[in-house]
Write a protein that holds these residues in place. Structure first.
Motif, PDB file in Angstrom:
ATOM      1  N   ALA A   1       0.830  -1.209   0.000  1.00 23.54           N
ATOM      2  CA  ALA A   1       0.000   0.000   0.000  1.00 23.54           C
ATOM      3  C   ALA A   1       0.863   1.257   0.000  1.00 23.54           C
ATOM      4  O   ALA A   1       0.571   2.233  -0.703  1.00 23.54           O
ATOM      5  CB  ALA A   1      -0.922  -0.010   1.215  1.00 23.54           C
ATOM      6  N   ALA A   2       1.955   1.230   0.795  1.00 21.99           N
ATOM      7  CA  ALA A   2       2.840   2.391   0.846  1.00 21.99           C
ATOM      8  C   ALA A   2       3.532   2.611  -0.495  1.00 21.99           C
ATOM      9  O   ALA A   2       3.635   3.749  -0.982  1.00 21.99           O
ATOM     10  CB  ALA A   2       3.879   2.198   1.954  1.00 21.99           C
ATOM     11  N   VAL A   3       4.001   1.528  -1.097  1.00 20.76           N
ATOM     12  CA  VAL A   3       4.672   1.635  -2.402  1.00 20.76           C
ATOM     13  C   VAL A   3       3.699   2.141  -3.459  1.00 20.76           C
ATOM     14  O   VAL A   3       4.056   2.975  -4.312  1.00 20.76           O
ATOM     15  CB  VAL A   3       5.261   0.272  -2.803  1.00 20.76           C
ATOM     16  N   HIS A   4       2.468   1.645  -3.413  1.00 20.81           N
ATOM     17  CA  HIS A   4       1.467   2.063  -4.396  1.00 20.81           C
ATOM     18  C   HIS A   4       1.223   3.567  -4.332  1.00 20.81           C
ATOM     19  O   HIS A   4       1.114   4.242  -5.354  1.00 20.81           O
ATOM     20  CB  HIS A   4       0.161   1.305  -4.134  1.00 20.81           C
ATOM     21  N   ARG A   5       1.141   4.089  -3.100  1.00 21.06           N
ATOM     22  CA  ARG A   5       0.876   5.518  -2.931  1.00 21.06           C
ATOM     23  C   ARG A   5       2.090   6.364  -3.283  1.00 21.06           C
ATOM     24  O   ARG A   5       1.985   7.365  -3.986  1.00 21.06           O
ATOM     25  CB  ARG A   5       0.499   5.811  -1.469  1.00 21.06           C
ATOM     26  N   ILE A   6       3.259   5.990  -2.764  1.00 22.03           N
ATOM     27  CA  ILE A   6       4.440   6.849  -2.853  1.00 22.03           C
ATOM     28  C   ILE A   6       5.142   6.717  -4.203  1.00 22.03           C
ATOM     29  O   ILE A   6       5.486   7.724  -4.843  1.00 22.03           O
ATOM     30  CB  ILE A   6       5.418   6.529  -1.709  1.00 22.03           C
ATOM     31  N   ALA A   7       5.359   5.463  -4.632  1.00 19.27           N
ATOM     32  CA  ALA A   7       6.148   5.248  -5.853  1.00 19.27           C
ATOM     33  C   ALA A   7       5.311   5.355  -7.121  1.00 19.27           C
ATOM     34  O   ALA A   7       5.799   5.832  -8.153  1.00 19.27           O
ATOM     35  CB  ALA A   7       6.830   3.882  -5.789  1.00 19.27           C
ATOM     36  N   PHE A   8       4.037   4.915  -7.050  1.00 20.43           N
ATOM     37  CA  PHE A   8       3.227   4.849  -8.267  1.00 20.43           C
ATOM     38  C   PHE A   8       2.021   5.781  -8.234  1.00 20.43           C
ATOM     39  O   PHE A   8       1.183   5.726  -9.147  1.00 20.43           O
ATOM     40  CB  PHE A   8       2.764   3.407  -8.497  1.00 20.43           C
ATOM     41  N   SER A   9       1.930   6.624  -7.196  1.00 18.61           N
ATOM     42  CA  SER A   9       0.842   7.619  -7.073  1.00 18.61           C
ATOM     43  C   SER A   9      -0.541   6.989  -7.200  1.00 18.61           C
ATOM     44  O   SER A   9      -1.475   7.600  -7.720  1.00 18.61           O
ATOM     45  CB  SER A   9       1.012   8.713  -8.134  1.00 18.61           C
ATOM     46  N   GLY A  10      -0.651   5.732  -6.769  1.00 16.11           N
ATOM     47  CA  GLY A  10      -1.928   5.044  -6.813  1.00 16.11           C
ATOM     48  C   GLY A  10      -2.344   4.545  -8.178  1.00 16.11           C
ATOM     49  O   GLY A  10      -3.460   4.050  -8.346  1.00 16.11           O
ATOM     50  N   GLU A  11      -1.446   4.677  -9.177  1.00 17.35           N
ATOM     51  CA  GLU A  11      -1.778   4.251 -10.537  1.00 17.35           C
ATOM     52  C   GLU A  11      -1.452   2.773 -10.727  1.00 17.35           C
ATOM     53  O   GLU A  11      -0.609   2.201 -10.037  1.00 17.35           O
ATOM     54  CB  GLU A  11      -0.999   5.093 -11.552  1.00 17.35           C
ATOM     55  N   ASP A  12      -2.133   2.159 -11.704  1.00 20.01           N
ATOM     56  CA  ASP A  12      -1.869   0.757 -12.027  1.00 20.01           C
ATOM     57  C   ASP A  12      -0.545   0.633 -12.758  1.00 20.01           C
ATOM     58  O   ASP A  12      -0.251   1.407 -13.687  1.00 20.01           O
ATOM     59  CB  ASP A  12      -2.992   0.199 -12.900  1.00 20.01           C
ATOM     60  N   ASP A  13       0.250  -0.323 -12.342  1.00 20.69           N
ATOM     61  CA  ASP A  13       1.544  -0.551 -12.969  1.00 20.69           C
ATOM     62  C   ASP A  13       1.917  -2.014 -12.787  1.00 20.69           C
ATOM     63  O   ASP A  13       1.783  -2.558 -11.674  1.00 20.69           O
ATOM     64  CB  ASP A  13       2.617   0.347 -12.338  1.00 20.69           C
ATOM     65  N   ALA A  14       2.367  -2.641 -13.853  1.00 21.95           N
ATOM     66  CA  ALA A  14       2.719  -4.060 -13.791  1.00 21.95           C
ATOM     67  C   ALA A  14       3.849  -4.315 -12.796  1.00 21.95           C
ATOM     68  O   ALA A  14       3.891  -5.359 -12.134  1.00 21.95           O
ATOM     69  CB  ALA A  14       3.117  -4.565 -15.178  1.00 21.95           C
ATOM     70  N   ARG A  15       4.775  -3.352 -12.676  1.00 25.83           N
ATOM     71  CA  ARG A  15       5.865  -3.514 -11.722  1.00 25.83           C
ATOM     72  C   ARG A  15       5.340  -3.551 -10.294  1.00 25.83           C
ATOM     73  O   ARG A  15       5.816  -4.333  -9.462  1.00 25.83           O
ATOM     74  CB  ARG A  15       6.874  -2.374 -11.869  1.00 25.83           C
ATOM     75  N   PHE A  16       4.338  -2.720 -10.010  1.00 25.86           N
ATOM     76  CA  PHE A  16       3.770  -2.723  -8.664  1.00 25.86           C
ATOM     77  C   PHE A  16       3.097  -4.057  -8.366  1.00 25.86           C
ATOM     78  O   PHE A  16       3.212  -4.584  -7.252  1.00 25.86           O
ATOM     79  CB  PHE A  16       2.762  -1.587  -8.511  1.00 25.86           C
ATOM     80  N   HIS A  17       2.397  -4.625  -9.333  1.00 25.74           N
ATOM     81  CA  HIS A  17       1.755  -5.918  -9.116  1.00 25.74           C
ATOM     82  C   HIS A  17       2.792  -6.983  -8.793  1.00 25.74           C
ATOM     83  O   HIS A  17       2.604  -7.809  -7.885  1.00 25.74           O
ATOM     84  CB  HIS A  17       0.952  -6.338 -10.351  1.00 25.74           C
TER      85      HIS A  17
END
Length: 307
Positions: A224-240
């Motif tokens: 959740a922290a990475v999603h907010r901080i690194a990806f600004s809540g956007e969908d990204d295959a790297r985050f998945h």
């Protein structure tokens, strides 16, 4: 008249099933924590042999419930790579049913332990009635209200990236509340008089278990922290990919922390080193086997079938 919806996509049905697992998981771990905490209460020193045996049986049943409930999320991460499949949906439903059965046993054992401690007559009968009530409400009512729906599901359904991420975060929410409940128990126990009477080695083991549970909590909160901080809540295959690895890794320290607490709990019950060590090792084998070995075996089995 009941209205039955039969056109829900496979992915949506899977998410609903995971949400139901989340409800069971939270309740199971809270009960697990309270059962362990009761071992450190002053009244436990006066517990009879029958009470201790019932307490041990309840802990074993709750532990099995929790192990089974996490199989589906672990399977989804390790075997299905975030995809929806009919096999996974059926596995999720079966795990929920098995966990309800073991929880009915656990509630019966807890009832026996409490009524015996309070010298209530017919403790065995009361325990049987409690277990039977759980079975009747959880299984009997479901069978009585069951509707036969002729709606064939596809073997597999491709999901877009947003749905994959949503389900990965859902699986995190399945596991996290239970881990936090266990962590809360571990923090409270340190302040009890009974904890101070434990051998220094067991106190250190408890702190190691607390550290393991803390690590599991941190790993589960990281997506959740990475999603907010690194990806600004956007969908990204790297985050998945990152989130999947973090959720999968979090189960290892969780298994270690639970095994440590089972060792200490068994020691409080029987004060026997061999029994405590065997219980802890068996706990670790069951959890790691259910969450890692079984999914890997199923993956190989699926691969052979596909070939």
């Amino acid at each position: 008249m009941f209205q039955t919806v039969t056109d829900k996509p496979l992915a949506q049905r899977l998410k609903t099933s995971l949400d139901e697992l989340r409800m069971q998981t939270m309740g199971t771990q809270i009960l697990f924590g309270f059962q362990l905490q009761s071992l450190f209460q002053p009244g436990f020193d006066h517990a009879s042999t029958a009470e201790r045996a019932a307490h041990a049986a309840s802990l074993a049943a709750i532990l099995l419930s929790f192990a089974v409930l996490i199989i589906a999320p672990a399977h989804h991460r390790l075997v299905e790579p975030g995809q929806a499949s009919r096999r996974l949906l059926m596995l999720s439903r079966r795990c929920a049913e098995v966990a309800l059965g073991t929880m009915a046993i656990a509630l019966g054992c807890i009832s026996f332990s409490i009524t015996t401690h309070l010298h209530v007559p017919h403790s065995g009968l009361i325990a049987g009635l409690v277990s039977a009530l759980g079975v009747m409400l959880w299984f009997g009512s479901g069978i009585a209200l069951k509707r036969h729906i002729n709606c064939p599901l596809p073997e597999r359904e491709s999901m877009d990236l947003h749905t994959k991420i949503d389900q990965m975060l859902t699986e995190t929410r399945v596991i996290l509340p239970g881990v936090q409940a266990l962590m809360g128990f571990q923090l409270i126990v340190v302040m009890t008089d009974a904890f101070g009477q434990l051998p220094l080695a067991l106190q250190n083991l408890h702190l190691a278990g607390l550290a393991s549970t803390t690590l599991s909590t941190v790993l589960l909160l990281t997506p959740a922290a990475v999603h907010r901080i690194a990806f600004s809540g956007e969908d990204d295959a790297r985050f998945h990919t990152i989130g999947t690895r973090l959720v999968s890794a979090a189960l290892i320290p969780l298994a270690a922390g639970m095994a440590a607490e089972i060792f200490i709990g068994t020691w409080r019950l029987f004060e026997n080193l061999s029994v405590s060590l065997s219980s802890a090792l068996l706990t670790l084998m069951i959890l790691l086997g259910a969450w890692y070995v079984l999914p890997v075996w199923l993956q190989r089995h699926i691969t052979k079938e596909a070939a």
